[in-house]
Design a protein around this motif. Structure first.
Motif, PDB file in Angstrom:
ATOM      1  N   ASP A 116      -1.697   2.207   6.327  1.00 16.85           N
ATOM      2  CA  ASP A 116      -1.720   3.322   5.459  1.00 16.85           C
ATOM      3  C   ASP A 116      -1.359   3.357   3.354  1.00 16.85           C
ATOM      4  OD1 ASP A 116       0.494   2.483   5.840  1.00 16.85           O
ATOM      5  OD2 ASP A 116       1.434   4.180   6.714  1.00 16.85           O
ATOM      6  N   LEU A 117      -0.475   2.115   3.277  1.00 22.41           N
ATOM      7  CA  LEU A 117      -0.248   2.037   2.344  1.00 22.41           C
ATOM      8  C   LEU A 117      -1.477   1.971   1.125  1.00 22.41           C
ATOM      9  CD1 LEU A 117       2.464   1.021   0.506  1.00 22.41           C
ATOM     10  CD2 LEU A 117       2.030  -1.105   0.375  1.00 22.41           C
ATOM     11  N   ALA A 118      -1.759   2.848   0.293  1.00 29.25           N
ATOM     12  CA  ALA A 118      -3.073   3.077  -1.020  1.00 29.25           C
ATOM     13  C   ALA A 118      -2.596   1.636  -1.784  1.00 29.25           C
ATOM     14  CB  ALA A 118      -2.908   3.952  -2.130  1.00 29.25           C
ATOM     15  N   TYR A 119      -3.504   1.500  -2.417  1.00 35.19           N
ATOM     16  CA  TYR A 119      -3.528   0.847  -3.498  1.00 35.19           C
ATOM     17  C   TYR A 119      -3.265   0.161  -4.636  1.00 35.19           C
ATOM     18  CZ  TYR A 119      -6.423   2.370  -7.419  1.00 35.19           C
ATOM     19  OH  TYR A 119      -6.811   3.374  -8.691  1.00 35.19           O
ATOM     20  N   GLY A 120      -2.446   1.548  -5.316  1.00 33.29           N
ATOM     21  CA  GLY A 120      -1.648   1.700  -6.453  1.00 33.29           C
ATOM     22  C   GLY A 120      -0.017   0.969  -5.736  1.00 33.29           C
ATOM     23  N   GLU A 121       0.444   1.223  -4.666  1.00 39.55           N
ATOM     24  CA  GLU A 121       1.887   1.519  -3.967  1.00 39.55           C
ATOM     25  C   GLU A 121       1.438   0.194  -3.854  1.00 39.55           C
ATOM     26  OE1 GLU A 121       3.475   4.360  -1.560  1.00 39.55           O
ATOM     27  OE2 GLU A 121       1.820   5.280  -1.256  1.00 39.55           O
ATOM     28  N   PHE A 122       0.785  -0.368  -3.158  1.00 34.92           N
ATOM     29  CA  PHE A 122       0.884  -2.172  -2.723  1.00 34.92           C
ATOM     30  C   PHE A 122       0.927  -2.950  -4.617  1.00 34.92           C
ATOM     31  CE2 PHE A 122      -2.049  -5.885  -2.470  1.00 34.92           C
ATOM     32  CZ  PHE A 122      -1.506  -6.357  -1.580  1.00 34.92           C
ATOM     33  N   LEU A 123       0.390  -2.994  -5.398  1.00 35.44           N
ATOM     34  CA  LEU A 123       0.060  -3.095  -7.032  1.00 35.44           C
ATOM     35  C   LEU A 123       1.587  -3.559  -7.265  1.00 35.44           C
ATOM     36  CD1 LEU A 123      -2.792  -1.931  -8.465  1.00 35.44           C
ATOM     37  CD2 LEU A 123      -2.033  -4.439  -7.337  1.00 35.44           C
ATOM     38  N   ARG A 124       2.451  -2.385  -6.367  1.00 34.29           N
ATOM     39  CA  ARG A 124       4.554  -2.151  -6.951  1.00 34.29           C
ATOM     40  C   ARG A 124       4.564  -3.442  -6.294  1.00 34.29           C
ATOM     41  NH1 ARG A 124       5.402   0.277 -11.237  1.00 34.29           N
ATOM     42  NH2 ARG A 124       4.237   1.814 -12.069  1.00 34.29           N
ATOM     43  N   THR A 125       4.493  -3.369  -4.851  1.00 26.94           N
ATOM     44  CA  THR A 125       4.841  -4.251  -4.383  1.00 26.94           C
ATOM     45  C   THR A 125       5.126  -5.733  -4.633  1.00 26.94           C
ATOM     46  OG1 THR A 125       3.633  -5.184  -2.244  1.00 26.94           O
ATOM     47  CG2 THR A 125       4.488  -3.120  -2.488  1.00 26.94           C
ATOM     48  N   LEU A 126       4.375  -6.116  -5.646  1.00 31.73           N
ATOM     49  CA  LEU A 126       3.570  -8.050  -5.997  1.00 31.73           C
ATOM     50  C   LEU A 126       4.633  -8.662  -6.624  1.00 31.73           C
ATOM     51  CD1 LEU A 126      -0.303  -7.708  -6.122  1.00 31.73           C
ATOM     52  CD2 LEU A 126       1.269  -8.223  -4.621  1.00 31.73           C
ATOM     53  N   ASP A 127       5.040  -9.474  -6.578  1.00 29.92           N
ATOM     54  CA  ASP A 127       5.883 -10.319  -7.563  1.00 29.92           C
ATOM     55  C   ASP A 127       5.086 -11.405  -8.271  1.00 29.92           C
ATOM     56  OD1 ASP A 127       8.229 -12.220  -8.551  1.00 29.92           O
ATOM     57  OD2 ASP A 127       8.617 -13.121  -5.906  1.00 29.92           O
ATOM     58  N   ARG A 128       5.259 -10.917  -9.091  1.00 31.77           N
ATOM     59  CA  ARG A 128       4.740 -11.269 -10.776  1.00 31.77           C
ATOM     60  C   ARG A 128       4.760 -12.719 -10.998  1.00 31.77           C
ATOM     61  NH1 ARG A 128       5.187  -6.063 -13.986  1.00 31.77           N
ATOM     62  NH2 ARG A 128       7.371  -5.928 -12.483  1.00 31.77           N
ATOM     63  N   THR A 129       6.195 -13.016 -10.271  1.00 26.38           N
ATOM     64  CA  THR A 129       6.849 -14.617 -10.548  1.00 26.38           C
ATOM     65  C   THR A 129       6.226 -15.399  -9.240  1.00 26.38           C
ATOM     66  OG1 THR A 129       8.730 -14.851  -8.840  1.00 26.38           O
ATOM     67  CG2 THR A 129       8.662 -14.019 -10.868  1.00 26.38           C
ATOM     68  N   ASN A 130       5.224 -15.256  -8.012  1.00 27.61           N
ATOM     69  CA  ASN A 130       4.408 -15.786  -7.061  1.00 27.61           C
ATOM     70  C   ASN A 130       3.577 -16.158  -7.337  1.00 27.61           C
ATOM     71  OD1 ASN A 130       3.287 -15.771  -4.596  1.00 27.61           O
ATOM     72  ND2 ASN A 130       5.212 -15.509  -3.789  1.00 27.61           N
ATOM     73  N   PRO A 131       3.198 -16.951  -7.166  1.00 26.89           N
ATOM     74  CA  PRO A 131       1.555 -17.483  -7.987  1.00 26.89           C
ATOM     75  C   PRO A 131       0.482 -16.447  -7.120  1.00 26.89           C
ATOM     76  CG  PRO A 131       2.794 -19.809  -7.488  1.00 26.89           C
ATOM     77  CD  PRO A 131       3.789 -18.532  -6.870  1.00 26.89           C
ATOM     78  N   LYS A 132       0.743 -16.582  -5.729  1.00 24.93           N
ATOM     79  CA  LYS A 132      -0.066 -16.026  -4.295  1.00 24.93           C
ATOM     80  C   LYS A 132      -0.476 -14.691  -5.476  1.00 24.93           C
ATOM     81  CE  LYS A 132      -0.927 -19.207  -1.070  1.00 24.93           C
ATOM     82  NZ  LYS A 132      -0.540 -19.076   0.670  1.00 24.93           N
ATOM     83  N   HIS A 133       0.729 -13.467  -5.219  1.00 22.66           N
ATOM     84  CA  HIS A 133       0.773 -13.024  -5.961  1.00 22.66           C
ATOM     85  C   HIS A 133      -0.023 -12.288  -7.272  1.00 22.66           C
ATOM     86  CE1 HIS A 133       4.211 -10.919  -2.848  1.00 22.66           C
ATOM     87  NE2 HIS A 133       3.476 -11.705  -2.355  1.00 22.66           N
TER      88      HIS A 133
END
Length: 479
Positions: A297-314
């Motif tokens: 139920d999480l929109a893609y915009g909200e999902f993007l904000r959960t990503l860790d920009r220091t994690n290679p997979k993220h």
């Protein structure tokens, strides 16, 4: 919203790969026919305009504006002031009055329409306007009285916009901050009130963006530094929260501008269709393959904000999310509103009006909004130009994107040049009939590779070729 900028720190004098990379950047500019020096008549007109511009008569120099920009920037488009108003806020956003220095039909006007926008390369910027204007008379540098379009916006307690107007005035910036400095002051508890209010308003606007279904792609900067020995260090720099807060003020202004234009039935919007549902499904599969949880139920915009920009997979997922931001363009109208006025990433109608020193369309959008706000007719020279703006901007966007991609290829080839013939570790973030896309774990590289592997798999990748001179990078999966 999905651009990746490269910051290049060059050794002096450059040597080895550094010299090859500098030569490649110059060749890329030639390949994409990026304009070089300004013609003599354009420079002469800029020098005259710097001393005899059509300045505003309203004095707003009593407002203590501040600027927030990268530390080396001299072309400062924006200055802000934020204060409390009741249980809400009053945001005043001063935007450089470029129209004051550009004569319609003149040499600067013609040259800026040819260029479209400032082109950013790792080693230099190819500017839209001569430096006499962009870094001088029109730039909102500290302790200088400058002409500006002052946006006056009233926000409710939750940060939602309530009122918007814009008028020309003379302003003065009293303090220049860079993003790192502002972030440190806020985090350390010693920031002045305007920075604290910027955080407060910025965070509330981010919450509203999520509620609207908006999406911001947190694309990091790629930093390239020569080591003085012919080699490089390349890394990704995650964006600071202060950059996010600042971007929200710009988005707020662009949304206010779109509202004025739509109510006045004239202007030019920045539009983008909703992502293709197939791309959303594909992106969900990529997240699952990378082992990154994404609630249904999480929109893609909200999902993007959960990503860790220091994690290679993220970080790899952030790169792949660019597929969701396709189809952006400019839509002009006069007399009736467009059938599709929205920008899907903003989740609202939106117009570019906050960077006139660096983007052509903003100059026209500002004049439209100022006229509509005052209840005046939009000048004829603007109405005549509006139908031509989308094509000019599309052409310049295509050029800017091509330059950015080619420069990125060159940087990645430079980073891996010394590893040709050896293997490196990576994570598979996508696959198709031609091979896979891998995010290298120890290098700031996302690139195609031949071979097969499952999405999310950690693989060994051989570097088969890395040529700075052509920007060629050839990788193959070996395990």
């Amino acid at each position: 919203m999905a651009k990746r900028h490269i910051v290049y720190r060059r050794a002096e004098p450059p040597g080895g790969a550094g010299l090859a990379l500098a030569e490649r950047f110059e060749a890329i500019r030639d390949e994409f026919e990026v304009p070089k020096e300004f013609p003599a008549d354009v420079v002469a007109e800029a020098m005259r305009a710097a001393g005899s511009a059509d300045l505003a008569t309203t004095d707003a120099t009593d407002i203590p504006f501040i600027t927030l920009d990268p530390p080396t920037s001299m072309d400062l488009d924006q200055a802000m002031h934020i204060e409390r108003k009741g249980d809400g806020y009053r945001v005043r956003y001063a935007i450089a009055d470029v129209p004051a220095f550009v004569q319609p039909g003149g040499a600067i006007d013609a040259e800026s329409r040819r260029r479209g926008q400032t082109i950013y390369c790792p080693d230099k910027r190819v500017q839209l306007h001569p430096k006499e204007i962009s870094e001088g008379a029109a730039s909102l540098l500290p302790d200088q009285v400058r002409p500006a379009f002052v946006w006056d916006m009233v926000l409710a307690a939750d940060g939602e916009g309530v009122e918007v107007s814009v008028a020309r005035a003379m302003v003065r910036s009293v303090r220049r901050y860079d993003y790192v400095e502002a972030q440190q002051l806020v985090d350390g508890g010693s920031a002045e009130e305007v920075l604290l209010l910027l955080r407060e308003v910025g965070e509330k606007r981010i919450t509203l963006e999520a509620k609207r279904g908006g999406a911001t792609l947190p694309m990091p900067e790629q930093e390239v530094a020569e080591d003085g020995k012919g080699g490089f260090t390349v890394s990704f720099r995650p964006l600071l929260a202060s950059e996010d807060w600042n971007a929200q003020i710009s988005l707020l202004t662009g949304m206010g501008a779109a509202d004025l234009m739509l109510r006045g039935k004239v202007g030019v919007l920045r539009t983008m269709p909703d992502p293709d549902p197939r791309d959303i499904k594909r992106f969900r599969r990529q997240a699952a393959a990378a082992g990154v949880p994404w609630a249904k139920d999480l929109a893609y915009g909200e999902f993007l904000r959960t990503l860790d920009r220091t994690n290679p997979k993220h970080l790899a997922l952030i790169h792949e999310a660019t597929a969701l931001f396709r189809g952006a363009g400019y839509t002009h109208f006069n007399g009736s509103v467009p059938e599709q006025p929205n920008h899907s990433a903003v989740a609202n109608p939106y117009a570019h009006v906050t960077a006139p020193l660096r983007r052509l369309v903003d100059r026209f959008g500002l004049v439209v909004c100022e006229a509509l706000s005052a209840g005046n007719e939009v000048p004829r020279w603007v109405l005549e130009a509006l139908p031509t703006i989308p094509e000019v901007m599309t052409t310049s966007d295509r050029r800017a994107g091509g330059v950015e991609r080619a420069c990125t290829d060159a940087v990645e080839a430079a980073e891996l040049r010394s590893r040709v013939g050896s293997t490196v570790e990576g994570v598979v973030v996508d696959q198709n009939e031609k091979g896979v896309v891998v995010q290298l774990i120890d290098f700031a590289v996302v690139a195609k590779a031949t071979g097969r592997a499952d999405e999310g798999a950690t693989v060994q990748v051989r570097v088969d070729a890395a040529e700075i001179e052509t920007g060629t990078l050839a990788l193959s999966v070996v395990s």
